[in-house]
Write a protein that holds these residues in place. Structure first.
Motif, PDB file in Angstrom:
ATOM      1  N   LEU A 193     -73.670  -1.090 106.453  1.00 26.71           N
ATOM      2  CA  LEU A 193     -72.315  -1.638 106.314  1.00 26.71           C
ATOM      3  C   LEU A 193     -71.575  -0.775 105.307  1.00 26.71           C
ATOM      4  O   LEU A 193     -71.822  -0.851 104.099  1.00 26.71           O
ATOM      5  CB  LEU A 193     -72.380  -3.100 105.869  1.00 26.71           C
ATOM      6  CG  LEU A 193     -73.292  -4.005 106.734  1.00 26.71           C
ATOM      7  CD1 LEU A 193     -73.428  -5.384 106.116  1.00 26.71           C
ATOM      8  CD2 LEU A 193     -72.758  -4.102 108.152  1.00 26.71           C
ATOM      9  N   ARG A 194     -70.665   0.074 105.817  1.00 22.69           N
ATOM     10  CA  ARG A 194     -69.982   1.050 104.982  1.00 22.69           C
ATOM     11  C   ARG A 194     -68.854   0.412 104.179  1.00 22.69           C
ATOM     12  O   ARG A 194     -68.382  -0.689 104.485  1.00 22.69           O
ATOM     13  CB  ARG A 194     -69.427   2.178 105.853  1.00 22.69           C
ATOM     14  CG  ARG A 194     -70.492   3.013 106.575  1.00 22.69           C
ATOM     15  CD  ARG A 194     -71.347   3.787 105.583  1.00 22.69           C
ATOM     16  NE  ARG A 194     -72.324   4.648 106.268  1.00 22.69           N
ATOM     17  CZ  ARG A 194     -73.238   5.362 105.634  1.00 22.69           C
ATOM     18  NH1 ARG A 194     -73.311   5.337 104.317  1.00 22.69           N
ATOM     19  NH2 ARG A 194     -74.093   6.119 106.316  1.00 22.69           N
ATOM     20  N   GLU A 206     -80.590  -8.279 103.426  1.00 26.71           N
ATOM     21  CA  GLU A 206     -79.423  -7.417 103.221  1.00 26.71           C
ATOM     22  C   GLU A 206     -79.294  -7.095 101.739  1.00 26.71           C
ATOM     23  O   GLU A 206     -79.287  -7.997 100.891  1.00 26.71           O
ATOM     24  CB  GLU A 206     -78.160  -8.106 103.727  1.00 26.71           C
ATOM     25  CG  GLU A 206     -76.921  -7.219 103.678  1.00 26.71           C
ATOM     26  CD  GLU A 206     -75.693  -7.915 104.262  1.00 26.71           C
ATOM     27  OE1 GLU A 206     -75.616  -8.013 105.512  1.00 26.71           O
ATOM     28  OE2 GLU A 206     -74.842  -8.368 103.469  1.00 26.71           O
ATOM     29  N   GLU A 210     -77.157  -4.796  98.749  1.00 29.11           N
ATOM     30  CA  GLU A 210     -75.976  -4.019  98.361  1.00 29.11           C
ATOM     31  C   GLU A 210     -76.364  -3.034  97.267  1.00 29.11           C
ATOM     32  O   GLU A 210     -77.006  -3.407  96.271  1.00 29.11           O
ATOM     33  CB  GLU A 210     -74.867  -4.941  97.849  1.00 29.11           C
ATOM     34  CG  GLU A 210     -73.620  -4.193  97.405  1.00 29.11           C
ATOM     35  CD  GLU A 210     -72.563  -5.107  96.805  1.00 29.11           C
ATOM     36  OE1 GLU A 210     -71.608  -4.590  96.199  1.00 29.11           O
ATOM     37  OE2 GLU A 210     -72.706  -6.341  96.930  1.00 29.11           O
ATOM     38  N   GLU A 251     -72.011  -0.134  99.194  1.00 23.96           N
ATOM     39  CA  GLU A 251     -72.379  -0.229 100.599  1.00 23.96           C
ATOM     40  C   GLU A 251     -73.707  -0.965 100.743  1.00 23.96           C
ATOM     41  O   GLU A 251     -74.486  -1.072  99.800  1.00 23.96           O
ATOM     42  CB  GLU A 251     -72.442   1.170 101.220  1.00 23.96           C
ATOM     43  CG  GLU A 251     -71.074   1.848 101.243  1.00 23.96           C
ATOM     44  CD  GLU A 251     -71.082   3.212 101.881  1.00 23.96           C
ATOM     45  OE1 GLU A 251     -70.043   3.603 102.451  1.00 23.96           O
ATOM     46  OE2 GLU A 251     -72.131   3.904 101.803  1.00 23.96           O
ATOM     47  N   ARG A 252     -73.963  -1.478 101.971  1.00 19.66           N
ATOM     48  CA  ARG A 252     -75.107  -2.361 102.173  1.00 19.66           C
ATOM     49  C   ARG A 252     -75.982  -1.885 103.332  1.00 19.66           C
ATOM     50  O   ARG A 252     -75.497  -1.269 104.280  1.00 19.66           O
ATOM     51  CB  ARG A 252     -74.631  -3.792 102.462  1.00 19.66           C
ATOM     52  CG  ARG A 252     -74.000  -4.505 101.272  1.00 19.66           C
ATOM     53  CD  ARG A 252     -73.338  -5.794 101.716  1.00 19.66           C
ATOM     54  NE  ARG A 252     -72.079  -5.531 102.437  1.00 19.66           N
ATOM     55  CZ  ARG A 252     -71.488  -6.407 103.250  1.00 19.66           C
ATOM     56  NH1 ARG A 252     -72.040  -7.596 103.473  1.00 19.66           N
ATOM     57  NH2 ARG A 252     -70.349  -6.104 103.843  1.00 19.66           N
ATOM     58  N   ARG A 271     -78.693  -3.657 106.072  1.00 24.94           N
ATOM     59  CA  ARG A 271     -79.086  -4.962 106.617  1.00 24.94           C
ATOM     60  C   ARG A 271     -80.225  -4.752 107.605  1.00 24.94           C
ATOM     61  O   ARG A 271     -80.073  -4.026 108.597  1.00 24.94           O
ATOM     62  CB  ARG A 271     -77.882  -5.615 107.315  1.00 24.94           C
ATOM     63  CG  ARG A 271     -78.150  -6.978 107.949  1.00 24.94           C
ATOM     64  CD  ARG A 271     -76.881  -7.461 108.664  1.00 24.94           C
ATOM     65  NE  ARG A 271     -77.062  -8.743 109.322  1.00 24.94           N
ATOM     66  CZ  ARG A 271     -76.865  -9.915 108.740  1.00 24.94           C
ATOM     67  NH1 ARG A 271     -76.461  -9.966 107.470  1.00 24.94           N
ATOM     68  NH2 ARG A 271     -77.031 -11.042 109.409  1.00 24.94           N
ATOM     69  N   SER A 308     -66.739  -0.351 108.326  1.00 27.16           N
ATOM     70  CA  SER A 308     -67.403   0.052 109.565  1.00 27.16           C
ATOM     71  C   SER A 308     -68.902  -0.233 109.482  1.00 27.16           C
ATOM     72  O   SER A 308     -69.473  -0.381 108.400  1.00 27.16           O
ATOM     73  CB  SER A 308     -67.161   1.535 109.841  1.00 27.16           C
ATOM     74  OG  SER A 308     -67.742   2.336 108.810  1.00 27.16           O
ATOM     75  N   GLU A 309     -69.517  -0.328 110.659  1.00 27.25           N
ATOM     76  CA  GLU A 309     -70.953  -0.559 110.753  1.00 27.25           C
ATOM     77  C   GLU A 309     -71.608   0.603 111.478  1.00 27.25           C
ATOM     78  O   GLU A 309     -71.055   1.147 112.425  1.00 27.25           O
ATOM     79  CB  GLU A 309     -71.253  -1.866 111.490  1.00 27.25           C
ATOM     80  CG  GLU A 309     -70.753  -3.106 110.772  1.00 27.25           C
ATOM     81  CD  GLU A 309     -71.195  -4.396 111.448  1.00 27.25           C
ATOM     82  OE1 GLU A 309     -71.964  -4.302 112.455  1.00 27.25           O
ATOM     83  OE2 GLU A 309     -70.798  -5.476 110.988  1.00 27.25           O
ATOM     84  N   GLU A 310     -72.804   0.965 111.022  1.00 25.44           N
ATOM     85  CA  GLU A 310     -73.543   2.086 111.601  1.00 25.44           C
ATOM     86  C   GLU A 310     -74.971   1.631 111.878  1.00 25.44           C
ATOM     87  O   GLU A 310     -75.673   1.174 110.970  1.00 25.44           O
ATOM     88  CB  GLU A 310     -73.544   3.254 110.608  1.00 25.44           C
ATOM     89  CG  GLU A 310     -74.383   4.441 111.007  1.00 25.44           C
ATOM     90  CD  GLU A 310     -74.451   5.479 109.904  1.00 25.44           C
ATOM     91  OE1 GLU A 310     -75.477   6.188 109.822  1.00 25.44           O
ATOM     92  OE2 GLU A 310     -73.497   5.575 109.100  1.00 25.44           O
ATOM     93  N   LYS A 311     -75.377   1.714 113.135  1.00 26.03           N
ATOM     94  CA  LYS A 311     -76.726   1.306 113.508  1.00 26.03           C
ATOM     95  C   LYS A 311     -77.691   2.455 113.273  1.00 26.03           C
ATOM     96  O   LYS A 311     -77.494   3.563 113.772  1.00 26.03           O
ATOM     97  CB  LYS A 311     -76.766   0.889 114.977  1.00 26.03           C
ATOM     98  CG  LYS A 311     -78.128   0.388 115.437  1.00 26.03           C
ATOM     99  CD  LYS A 311     -78.092  -0.004 116.900  1.00 26.03           C
ATOM    100  CE  LYS A 311     -79.460  -0.450 117.386  1.00 26.03           C
ATOM    101  NZ  LYS A 311     -79.451  -0.809 118.828  1.00 26.03           N
ATOM    102  N   THR A 315     -78.844  -2.022 110.157  1.00 23.98           N
ATOM    103  CA  THR A 315     -77.418  -1.709 110.171  1.00 23.98           C
ATOM    104  C   THR A 315     -76.957  -1.301 108.782  1.00 23.98           C
ATOM    105  O   THR A 315     -77.353  -1.920 107.779  1.00 23.98           O
ATOM    106  CB  THR A 315     -76.602  -2.929 110.639  1.00 23.98           C
ATOM    107  OG1 THR A 315     -77.140  -3.425 111.870  1.00 23.98           O
ATOM    108  CG2 THR A 315     -75.132  -2.574 110.827  1.00 23.98           C
TER     109      THR A 315
END
Length: 548
Positions: free
Chosen positions: A512-513, A475, A477, A533-534, A536, A517-520, A510
């Motif tokens: 990580l906003r 992960e 950042e 933002e990250r 992963r 929120s998470e976005e796949k 994924t």
């Protein structure tokens, strides 16, 4: 003439040590973390006919395909002392555009190195044809950016023209002088020109090391003796492959597997193979590896050129031999490859091919091993993670007070498949990649990222008598706005188990906003991240072997 087996062994190690020293030179003098830290490079030695004599313990996907690049350089250029060829064209023996290969002739008999300024004595009376050289050395390295639509040159493109700067065989060194016009043309089309020039000069240094060591070797033993040893190694490798094939039960073994999709459509992409092993008394008939039935080439970037398919076959069959068998061109003499033109395993221009090198090559290996497991069930492991999880990130780095472009690339390890003898290894690069992960310290020093997690992905390996290895969680950042691209697979399919073992877990990526929120992300896609933002990446585990 009968070759002394002791002398053959000595020369095998001498040739191999030169290839290894070339790699060490390249690693020590490179600029990019991708080469310095991850070791995404390969070096090899070739005889005067372009047949590979020795390979360093580097990247399998590079090594098995590099002979085709050397052949393209020999066929299209007149290489004299002081010349070095450069190319990355996948349709001339390359793999994908980031892999740039340099090829240098070795003229031992004339005592000339690539630094020589004098060329006339090596040309024929017509002034057009150089005399045949004694050897060739070559170095291939993955450059973290060669232009194109996406930073890192590894995005989900539809044609090769979008993937970056395409180089046919050209001379990057002429008469011992770097061709400044050719170099400028390359550097003007990439995002990180200083890093690219540094890595390219490191490849030239690696070739110079190889030329120097070959010269020393021939000065000690004499050129005829060294060349005879090279021919003997080619013949010995062929004999050892024939001896191995004679131990495989004769018959035909078929298998298939699928890539998730091509990044453009959702349709799975089929890789099919039929391996035919002749009877041992069948008058030296070759074993046949036939990929007829594989999907036609696709719209996305997972098309593999023939060099990649040949490389995967070379790798699999080399792995089945004893460790001390030399990895030379002789190994493939008893094997016939059938890869239909226009298919996903032998794509034609203008197909996009960035993912063929890294993803399709892995699936080809999976299919080959699945077929061979029918013939050699106790020797073949379950599927490993089956993807290189290619992550590229690009943007502007302002940490120095002045915004400069950066392009980061790495492959992320996964789980190895279990075998009849032991569990699979966790968190390791497998099969067609032999690279390392970028250490967190080197990554944070070189790029505007922060490593927020780097761990094994618990219980991602398939269960069984022997468990598959676990994948990795990586992960990052962002410390600046950046474009993030993933080119991966095994997000819909899973690495297969064998002998009743369970499949390994599929991977996922994924975002990580900043709002929580998470976005796949799909297996192949690109998105913009804001600072803070990250991304992963959770990589697949290996398949299990046997019933617990």
């Amino acid at each position: 003439m009968r070759t002394d087996p002791v002398e053959l062994e000595v020369f095998k190690h001498l040739f191999h040590s030169i290839a290894e020293e070339m790699g060490a030179t390249l690693r020590r003098t490179a600029f990019s973390p991708n080469i310095k830290e991850r070791r995404d490079y390969s070096c090899a030695l070739f005889d005067g006919a372009g047949e590979v004599l020795a390979m360093g313990d580097h990247m399998p996907v590079h090594l098995g395909s590099m002979p085709m690049s050397v052949r393209a350089a020999i066929d299209e250029l007149e290489l004299a002392p002081g010349d070095v060829a450069m190319l990355n064209d996948p349709f001339r023996g390359g793999t994908h555009l980031p892999d740039i290969t340099v090829v240098a002739p070795v003229f031992v008999a004339a005592g000339k190195s690539w630094m020589s300024r004098t060329r006339g004595s090596q040309r024929s009376s017509s002034g057009r044809k150089p005399v045949a050289c004694d050897f060739y050395v070559a170095a291939r390295a993955h450059h973290a950016d060669v232009g194109g639509t996406y930073a890192g040159s590894m995005g989900p493109c539809r044609e090769i023209y979008q993937e970056g700067f395409r180089i046919p065989p050209v001379k990057i060194v002429r008469g011992g002088e770097v061709a400044r016009d050719v170099l400028a043309l390359l550097l003007n089309n990439v995002r990180t020109p200083e890093e690219r020039e540094g890595d390219l000069r490191a490849q030239l240094a690696a070739c110079h090391t190889g030329i120097s060591r070959l010269g020393e070797l021939c000065a000690r033993y004499g050129l005829p003796r060294v060349q005879q040893a090279g021919r003997a190694l080619l013949d010995y490798s062929e004999q050892m492959m024939r001896a191995f094939l004679a131990t495989v039960p004769p018959g035909s073994y078929e298998a298939e597997d699928f890539l998730d999709d091509d990044g453009i459509t959702d349709r799975p992409v089929r890789i099919a193979v039929k391996i035919t092993i002749p009877r041992s008394g069948a008058k030296r008939r070759p074993a046949t590896i036939d990929f007829t039935g594989s999907s036609p080439q696709v719209s996305g970037s997972i098309n593999a050129v023939e060099a990649i398919t040949c490389s995967a076959c070379f790798y699999v069959f080399r792995c089945l031999l004893r460790d001390d068998v030399p990895a030379t061109a002789g190994l493939m003499r008893p094997i016939q490859l059938v890869a239909p033109s226009g298919s996903v395993v032998n794509a034609r221009p203008p197909a996009a091919v960035a993912g063929g090198n890294v993803e399709t090559s892995q699936r080809i290996v999976d299919v080959l091993l699945r077929a061979l497991a029918q013939a050699l069930p106790d020797r073949i492991p379950a599927a490993s993670s089956g993807t290189m999880n290619n992550l590229t990130i690009g943007g502007m780095d302002g940490r120095s007070g002045q915004a400069v472009p950066f392009a980061y690339y790495e492959t992320i390890a996964g789980g190895a498949g279990a075998s009849a003898a032991h569990d699979g290894v966790s968190g390791v690069h497998t099969h067609m990649t032999n690279s390392l992960n970028t250490p967190a310290e080197a990554l944070e020093y070189s790029y505007p990222f922060r490593v927020t997690e780097y761990s094994l992905r618990a219980d991602s390996g398939g269960d069984g008598k022997h468990r598959g290895g676990d994948g990795i969680v990586r992960e990052l950042e962002m410390l600046t706005d950046a474009e993030v691209t993933i080119l991966s697979d095994r997000r819909k399919t899973r690495p297969y188990g064998l002998a009743g073992g369970e499949d390994g877990a599929s991977g996922r990526t994924t975002i990580l906003r900043g709002d929580g929120s998470e976005e796949k992300l799909p297996s192949k896609g690109s998105t913009r991240l804001r600072s803070g933002e990250r991304v992963r990446v959770e990589t697949p585990g290996g398949g299990g072997w046997g019933i617990r």
